[in-house]
Scaffold this motif. Structure first.
Motif, PDB file in Angstrom:
ATOM      1  N   GLY A  89     -17.892  32.688 -27.960  1.00  0.00           N
ATOM      2  CA  GLY A  89     -19.215  32.067 -27.993  1.00  0.00           C
ATOM      3  C   GLY A  89     -19.521  31.264 -29.238  1.00  0.00           C
ATOM      4  N   ARG A  90     -18.784  31.473 -30.310  1.00  0.00           N
ATOM      5  CA  ARG A  90     -19.030  30.774 -31.577  1.00  0.00           C
ATOM      6  C   ARG A  90     -18.322  29.423 -31.577  1.00  0.00           C
ATOM      7  NH1 ARG A  90     -15.812  31.958 -36.970  1.00  0.00           N
ATOM      8  NH2 ARG A  90     -16.704  30.308 -38.248  1.00  0.00           N
ATOM      9  N   LEU A  91     -19.036  28.367 -31.945  1.00  0.00           N
ATOM     10  CA  LEU A  91     -18.426  27.055 -32.072  1.00  0.00           C
ATOM     11  C   LEU A  91     -17.506  27.059 -33.291  1.00  0.00           C
ATOM     12  CD1 LEU A  91     -18.325  24.140 -30.941  1.00  0.00           C
ATOM     13  CD2 LEU A  91     -20.048  23.560 -32.649  1.00  0.00           C
ATOM     14  N   VAL A  92     -16.199  26.883 -33.055  1.00  0.00           N
ATOM     15  CA  VAL A  92     -15.226  26.906 -34.150  1.00  0.00           C
ATOM     16  C   VAL A  92     -14.508  25.573 -34.304  1.00  0.00           C
ATOM     17  CG1 VAL A  92     -14.865  29.408 -34.106  1.00  0.00           C
ATOM     18  CG2 VAL A  92     -13.439  27.918 -32.658  1.00  0.00           C
ATOM     19  N   GLY A  93     -14.739  24.652 -33.367  1.00  0.00           N
ATOM     20  CA  GLY A  93     -14.099  23.349 -33.466  1.00  0.00           C
ATOM     21  C   GLY A  93     -14.765  22.336 -32.557  1.00  0.00           C
ATOM     22  N   ALA A  94     -14.648  21.070 -32.943  1.00  0.00           N
ATOM     23  CA  ALA A  94     -15.169  19.978 -32.129  1.00  0.00           C
ATOM     24  C   ALA A  94     -14.354  18.725 -32.414  1.00  0.00           C
ATOM     25  CB  ALA A  94     -16.645  19.724 -32.429  1.00  0.00           C
ATOM     26  N   ILE A  95     -14.221  17.899 -31.393  1.00  0.00           N
ATOM     27  CA  ILE A  95     -13.552  16.605 -31.521  1.00  0.00           C
ATOM     28  C   ILE A  95     -14.366  15.595 -30.731  1.00  0.00           C
ATOM     29  CG2 ILE A  95     -12.042  17.065 -29.535  1.00  0.00           C
ATOM     30  CD1 ILE A  95      -9.833  15.489 -30.965  1.00  0.00           C
ATOM     31  N   ARG A  96     -14.511  14.394 -31.301  1.00  0.00           N
ATOM     32  CA  ARG A  96     -15.243  13.324 -30.610  1.00  0.00           C
ATOM     33  C   ARG A  96     -14.329  12.118 -30.468  1.00  0.00           C
ATOM     34  NH1 ARG A  96     -19.410  15.276 -34.385  1.00  0.00           N
ATOM     35  NH2 ARG A  96     -19.924  13.254 -35.230  1.00  0.00           N
ATOM     36  N   TYR A  97     -14.475  11.422 -29.341  1.00  0.00           N
ATOM     37  CA  TYR A  97     -13.610  10.279 -29.066  1.00  0.00           C
ATOM     38  C   TYR A  97     -14.248   9.343 -28.059  1.00  0.00           C
ATOM     39  CZ  TYR A  97     -12.394  13.470 -25.238  1.00  0.00           C
ATOM     40  OH  TYR A  97     -12.458  14.331 -24.188  1.00  0.00           O
ATOM     41  N   VAL A  98     -13.721   8.136 -28.011  1.00  0.00           N
ATOM     42  CA  VAL A  98     -14.079   7.141 -27.004  1.00  0.00           C
ATOM     43  C   VAL A  98     -12.794   6.436 -26.587  1.00  0.00           C
ATOM     44  CG1 VAL A  98     -16.441   6.748 -27.838  1.00  0.00           C
ATOM     45  CG2 VAL A  98     -14.578   5.316 -28.680  1.00  0.00           C
ATOM     46  N   ASP A 100     -11.310   2.772 -25.515  1.00  0.00           N
ATOM     47  CA  ASP A 100     -11.649   1.361 -25.611  1.00  0.00           C
ATOM     48  C   ASP A 100     -10.383   0.542 -25.419  1.00  0.00           C
ATOM     49  OD1 ASP A 100     -13.165  -0.954 -26.086  1.00  0.00           O
ATOM     50  OD2 ASP A 100     -12.734  -0.898 -28.236  1.00  0.00           O
ATOM     51  N   ASP A 101     -10.351  -0.219 -24.337  1.00  0.00           N
ATOM     52  CA  ASP A 101      -9.260  -1.155 -24.078  1.00  0.00           C
ATOM     53  C   ASP A 101      -7.885  -0.488 -24.163  1.00  0.00           C
ATOM     54  OD1 ASP A 101      -8.369  -3.673 -23.314  1.00  0.00           O
ATOM     55  OD2 ASP A 101      -8.156  -4.367 -25.394  1.00  0.00           O
ATOM     56  N   GLY A 102      -7.720   0.647 -23.489  1.00  0.00           N
ATOM     57  CA  GLY A 102      -6.436   1.330 -23.443  1.00  0.00           C
ATOM     58  C   GLY A 102      -6.101   2.173 -24.652  1.00  0.00           C
ATOM     59  N   VAL A 103      -7.080   2.334 -25.567  1.00  0.00           N
ATOM     60  CA  VAL A 103      -6.855   3.125 -26.780  1.00  0.00           C
ATOM     61  C   VAL A 103      -7.851   4.282 -26.815  1.00  0.00           C
ATOM     62  CG1 VAL A 103      -6.793   3.119 -29.307  1.00  0.00           C
ATOM     63  CG2 VAL A 103      -6.038   1.093 -28.040  1.00  0.00           C
ATOM     64  N   LEU A 104      -7.333   5.486 -27.016  1.00  0.00           N
ATOM     65  CA  LEU A 104      -8.176   6.656 -27.228  1.00  0.00           C
ATOM     66  C   LEU A 104      -8.478   6.706 -28.719  1.00  0.00           C
ATOM     67  CD1 LEU A 104      -9.446   9.339 -26.191  1.00  0.00           C
ATOM     68  CD2 LEU A 104      -7.246  10.421 -26.745  1.00  0.00           C
ATOM     69  N   LEU A 105      -9.709   6.366 -29.089  1.00  0.00           N
ATOM     70  CA  LEU A 105     -10.129   6.353 -30.497  1.00  0.00           C
ATOM     71  C   LEU A 105     -10.719   7.708 -30.823  1.00  0.00           C
ATOM     72  CD1 LEU A 105     -11.798   2.836 -30.439  1.00  0.00           C
ATOM     73  CD2 LEU A 105      -9.590   3.424 -31.474  1.00  0.00           C
ATOM     74  N   ILE A 106      -9.971   8.489 -31.597  1.00  0.00           N
ATOM     75  CA  ILE A 106     -10.399   9.836 -31.935  1.00  0.00           C
ATOM     76  C   ILE A 106     -11.229   9.777 -33.204  1.00  0.00           C
ATOM     77  CG2 ILE A 106      -9.632  12.145 -32.580  1.00  0.00           C
ATOM     78  CD1 ILE A 106      -7.146  11.574 -30.794  1.00  0.00           C
ATOM     79  N   GLY A 107     -12.443  10.313 -33.105  1.00  0.00           N
ATOM     80  CA  GLY A 107     -13.360  10.314 -34.240  1.00  0.00           C
ATOM     81  C   GLY A 107     -13.264  11.616 -35.002  1.00  0.00           C
ATOM     82  N   ARG A 108     -14.385  12.229 -35.210  1.00  0.00           N
ATOM     83  CA  ARG A 108     -14.416  13.439 -36.030  1.00  0.00           C
ATOM     84  C   ARG A 108     -13.758  14.633 -35.370  1.00  0.00           C
ATOM     85  NH1 ARG A 108     -19.476  11.558 -37.937  1.00  0.00           N
ATOM     86  NH2 ARG A 108     -18.535  10.219 -39.446  1.00  0.00           N
ATOM     87  N   ILE A 109     -12.871  15.252 -36.120  1.00  0.00           N
ATOM     88  CA  ILE A 109     -12.317  16.549 -35.750  1.00  0.00           C
ATOM     89  C   ILE A 109     -12.835  17.507 -36.815  1.00  0.00           C
ATOM     90  CG2 ILE A 109     -10.250  17.923 -35.393  1.00  0.00           C
ATOM     91  CD1 ILE A 109      -8.747  15.277 -34.893  1.00  0.00           C
ATOM     92  N   ALA A 110     -13.559  18.504 -36.390  1.00  0.00           N
ATOM     93  CA  ALA A 110     -14.138  19.470 -37.333  1.00  0.00           C
ATOM     94  C   ALA A 110     -13.758  20.878 -36.890  1.00  0.00           C
ATOM     95  CB  ALA A 110     -15.652  19.320 -37.381  1.00  0.00           C
ATOM     96  N   ILE A 111     -13.204  21.640 -37.831  1.00  0.00           N
ATOM     97  CA  ILE A 111     -12.807  23.020 -37.554  1.00  0.00           C
ATOM     98  C   ILE A 111     -13.498  23.916 -38.580  1.00  0.00           C
ATOM     99  CG2 ILE A 111     -10.869  24.625 -37.307  1.00  0.00           C
ATOM    100  CD1 ILE A 111     -10.826  22.225 -35.325  1.00  0.00           C
ATOM    101  N   ALA A 112     -14.073  25.019 -38.121  1.00  0.00           N
ATOM    102  CA  ALA A 112     -14.738  25.962 -39.028  1.00  0.00           C
ATOM    103  C   ALA A 112     -13.766  26.340 -40.147  1.00  0.00           C
ATOM    104  CB  ALA A 112     -15.183  27.206 -38.269  1.00  0.00           C
ATOM    105  N   PRO A 113     -14.236  26.344 -41.388  1.00  0.00           N
ATOM    106  CA  PRO A 113     -13.335  26.616 -42.518  1.00  0.00           C
ATOM    107  C   PRO A 113     -12.514  27.900 -42.373  1.00  0.00           C
ATOM    108  CG  PRO A 113     -15.422  25.801 -43.339  1.00  0.00           C
ATOM    109  CD  PRO A 113     -15.592  26.013 -41.849  1.00  0.00           C
TER     110      PRO A 113
END
Length: 191
Positions: A89-98, A100-113
């Protein structure tokens, strides 16, 4: 006894050996799900905690993951896509992406310390790549973020470009081929 009931049993006992999880146990207990706007508050808290170590490496807290507002995170979650990783139940990680034109642009990857080094970042990257129909994935990190670069290279990413930041550091862009056009492993492809 099923895996779920074994995990529940471990959580309910007082034996300290039962509460100590290995990296393999942690990965198997992690639940990956689509990120939603409702996750914004937890995601912001997680990213701030996760990026403190980056601020220490670079000697400045003036970086978007630490200065971003809740309103900005909510807007990003509405405009893009992403995944969360939860452990009991605890959020320990997140990744954001979009995509665009055949490219997966990976944004923030955050993992609990306290969960860094447990395979959660790798698990999120792999899940994002599998969910995409893009031909290539791209992400970036700072040149002083050696642990990030090692992780990305271990996941098959290769340095594509360095952009000087004017402060003695570079922004390092890394790319990884994913699904080639017509590749049977491409989501939605037949045969």
């Amino acid at each position: 006894m099923t895996t779920d009931s074994m995990n529940a049993h471990r959580e309910s006992t007082n034996d300290p050996r039962d509460r100590t999880a290995s990296a393999d146990d942690t990965e198997s207990d992690v639940v990956i799900a689509r990120i939603t706007e409702a996750d914004a508050g937890e995601v912001l808290t997680l990213q701030r905690a996760a990026f403190v170590s980056e601020a220490q490496i670079y000697g400045s807290a003036d970086m978007p993951p630490l200065t971003q507002t809740l309103t900005e995170v909510e807007a990003e979650l509405r405009a893009g896509d992403g995944l969360t990783a939860r452990l009991r139940g605890r959020l320990v990680g997140a990744i954001r992406y979009v995509e665009d034109d055949g490219v997966l642009l990976i944004g923030r990857i955050a993992i609990a310390p306290d969960m860094q080094g447990e395979g959660i970042g790798r698990h999120l990257l792999e899940a994002a790549e599998r969910s995409s129909s893009a031909e290539v994935a791209e992400l970036f990190t700072g040149s002083l973020s050696e642990a990030n670069i090692r992780l990305y290279e271990a996941c098959g990413y290769r340095e594509a470009e360095r952009v000087p930041q004017g402060d003695g550091t570079d922004q390092v862009f890394l790319r990884k081929p994913l699904h080639q056009v017509g590749d049977p492993s491409e989501p939605g492809a037949s045969g």
